[in-house]
Design an enzyme around this catalytic site. Structure first.
Site, mmCIF file in Angstrom:
data_model
loop_
_atom_site.group_PDB
_atom_site.id
_atom_site.type_symbol
_atom_site.label_atom_id
_atom_site.label_comp_id
_atom_site.label_asym_id
_atom_site.label_seq_id
_atom_site.Cartn_x
_atom_site.Cartn_y
_atom_site.Cartn_z
ATOM 1 N N ASP A 98 0.848 -1.249 -0.013
ATOM 2 C CA ASP A 98 0.025 -0.056 -0.108
ATOM 3 C C ASP A 98 0.852 1.232 -0.195
ATOM 4 O O ASP A 98 2.011 1.196 0.168
ATOM 5 C CB ASP A 98 -0.985 0.086 1.101
ATOM 6 C CG ASP A 98 -0.315 -0.339 2.534
ATOM 7 O OD1 ASP A 98 0.865 -0.591 2.549
ATOM 8 O OD2 ASP A 98 -0.919 -0.850 3.405
ATOM 9 N N ASN B 171 -7.703 -3.583 13.955
ATOM 10 C CA ASN B 171 -9.064 -3.770 13.671
ATOM 11 C C ASN B 171 -9.018 -5.046 12.603
ATOM 12 O O ASN B 171 -9.882 -5.139 12.069
ATOM 13 C CB ASN B 171 -9.633 -2.672 13.150
ATOM 14 C CG ASN B 171 -9.049 -2.066 11.713
ATOM 15 O OD1 ASN B 171 -8.188 -2.578 11.277
ATOM 16 N ND2 ASN B 171 -9.600 -0.720 11.279
ATOM 17 N N HIS C 288 -7.064 -5.112 9.954
ATOM 18 C CA HIS C 288 -6.873 -4.866 8.566
ATOM 19 C C HIS C 288 -5.413 -5.452 8.167
ATOM 20 O O HIS C 288 -4.633 -5.532 8.923
ATOM 21 C CB HIS C 288 -6.870 -3.321 8.187
ATOM 22 C CG HIS C 288 -5.847 -2.383 8.471
ATOM 23 N ND1 HIS C 288 -6.143 -1.053 9.013
ATOM 24 C CD2 HIS C 288 -4.457 -2.785 9.029
ATOM 25 C CE1 HIS C 288 -5.106 -0.663 9.581
ATOM 26 N NE2 HIS C 288 -4.162 -1.502 9.298
ATOM 27 N N GLU D 35 -9.583 -2.138 5.039
ATOM 28 C CA GLU D 35 -10.524 -1.697 6.236
ATOM 29 C C GLU D 35 -11.793 -2.998 6.512
ATOM 30 O O GLU D 35 -11.980 -3.241 5.469
ATOM 31 C CB GLU D 35 -10.874 -0.315 6.244
ATOM 32 C CG GLU D 35 -9.509 0.628 6.352
ATOM 33 C CD GLU D 35 -8.715 0.684 7.505
ATOM 34 O OE1 GLU D 35 -8.879 -0.218 8.432
ATOM 35 O OE2 GLU D 35 -8.482 1.904 7.777
HETATM 36 C C1 GLP Z 1 -0.519 0.005 8.727
HETATM 37 C C2 GLP Z 1 -0.297 -0.684 7.467
HETATM 38 C C3 GLP Z 1 -0.345 -2.117 7.472
HETATM 39 C C4 GLP Z 1 0.314 -2.449 8.882
HETATM 40 C C5 GLP Z 1 -0.649 -2.104 9.995
HETATM 41 C C6 GLP Z 1 0.072 -2.387 11.414
HETATM 42 O O1 GLP Z 1 -1.804 0.421 8.601
HETATM 43 N N1 GLP Z 1 -0.846 -0.219 6.375
HETATM 44 O O2 GLP Z 1 0.020 -2.703 6.556
HETATM 45 O O3 GLP Z 1 0.056 -3.697 8.929
HETATM 46 O O4 GLP Z 1 -0.292 -0.643 10.003
HETATM 47 O O5 GLP Z 1 0.944 -1.484 11.713
HETATM 48 P P1 GLP Z 1 2.082 -2.032 13.075
HETATM 49 O O6 GLP Z 1 2.897 -3.241 12.400
HETATM 50 O O7 GLP Z 1 2.775 -0.644 13.216
HETATM 51 O O8 GLP Z 1 1.254 -2.443 14.144
#
Ligand code: GLP
Length: 243
Positions: free
Chosen positions: A67, A136, A138, A143
């Site tokens: 992304d 959540n 994702h 989402e």
């Molecule tokens: C962001 C990214 C995701 C990632 C998520 C969790 O939203 N787009 O790809 O998995 O955060 O992040 P973290 O690893 O910092 O908890």
């Protein structure tokens, strides 16, 4: 689904890097699907360390990231392009022209998404997809509620995701409200999937996503249907499930 329990974040990172290394060694011209967020940082550090020791060669590897924020230029230090360069691409011998992310600066969202779908197809699909897990549920920026059939699409980020990202920006107003993300359909077409999860704050979502019902409300739950998923999670993230 295979669940590998790691002692802590460092151990999780090492185990995940081992799986990615094995992929690169077994298929030097593989396509890696890569992720951002804080969780995979230790994995990238470990890969860089092994590259520096001469144990890994990225020269044949192609990457496609999950992304990118819409509207953030590549030189903005919060863009995922910048992140990937900082954490991995500039530190190993990868051919930069074979590292792909959605074009966050393409204003025509349909074009940005079509172009990215085309890139993923033209590299021949993903051999190993690395994923983090949002609070959540994702994955990428898919989402809750997104159709599992989606390919790359433009997302309105949820309030909770924007809040979670706020720590990286000067103020809430600076947090991007939209992103381009690879869809669940594309993620599910990856030959192998590797999920990294760390910390007690992810324990509830680990239980819900991987041991609860499969529903678009919890996007990561779809991974239960993939035939080659490995979850590398530390003890804290696994503290609410009985293995
Ligand atoms: C962001 C990214 C995701 C990632 C998520 C969790 O939203 N787009 O790809 O998995 O955060 O992040 P973290 O690893 O910092 O908890």
């Amino acid at each position: 689904m295979k669940i590998i329990c790691a002692k802590d974040y460092k151990d999780m990172s090492r185990k995940a890097a081992n799986i990615i290394s094995a992929q690169i060694i077994m298929k030097p011209n593989c396509v890696l699907g890569l992720a951002t967020g804080s969780t995979p940082i230790g994995t990238y550090e470990q890969l860089v360390e092994w590259y520096n020791k001469g144990d890994l060669d990225f020269s044949g590897v192609t990457t496609v990231n999950l992304d990118e924020y819409r509207g953030l230029p590549r030189d903005n230090d919060q863009s995922y392009y910048y992140f990937m360069n900082e954490k991995l691409f500039s530190k190993v011998n990868i051919d930069k022209s074979r590292t792909f992310l959605p074009d966050g600066m393409e204003p025509d969202s349909q074009k940005a998404c079509d172009d990215y779908n085309h890139i993923i197809r033209s590299v021949g699909g993903i051999d190993l997809q690395l994923l983090g897990l949002g609070h959540n549920g994702h994955i990428g920026f898919n989402e809750p509620g997104t159709a599992f059939e989606a390919e790359t699409h433009c997302v309105d980020l949820t309030e909770s995701t924007m809040k979670a990202n706020q720590r990286f920006f000067a103020s809430m107003d600076d947090v991007p409200k939209q992103a381009y993300t690879m869809g669940i359909k594309t993620i599910m077409q990856a030959k192998k999937i590797l999920v990294v999860v760390s910390g007690e704050d992810k324990a509830d979502i680990v239980k819900t996503a991987f041991f609860g019902p499969i529903t678009p409300k919890v996007q990561a739950s779809v991974l239960q249907l993939h035939n080659d998923v490995t979850i590398v999670a530390d003890e804290a993230a696994l503290s609410k499930v009985n293995l």
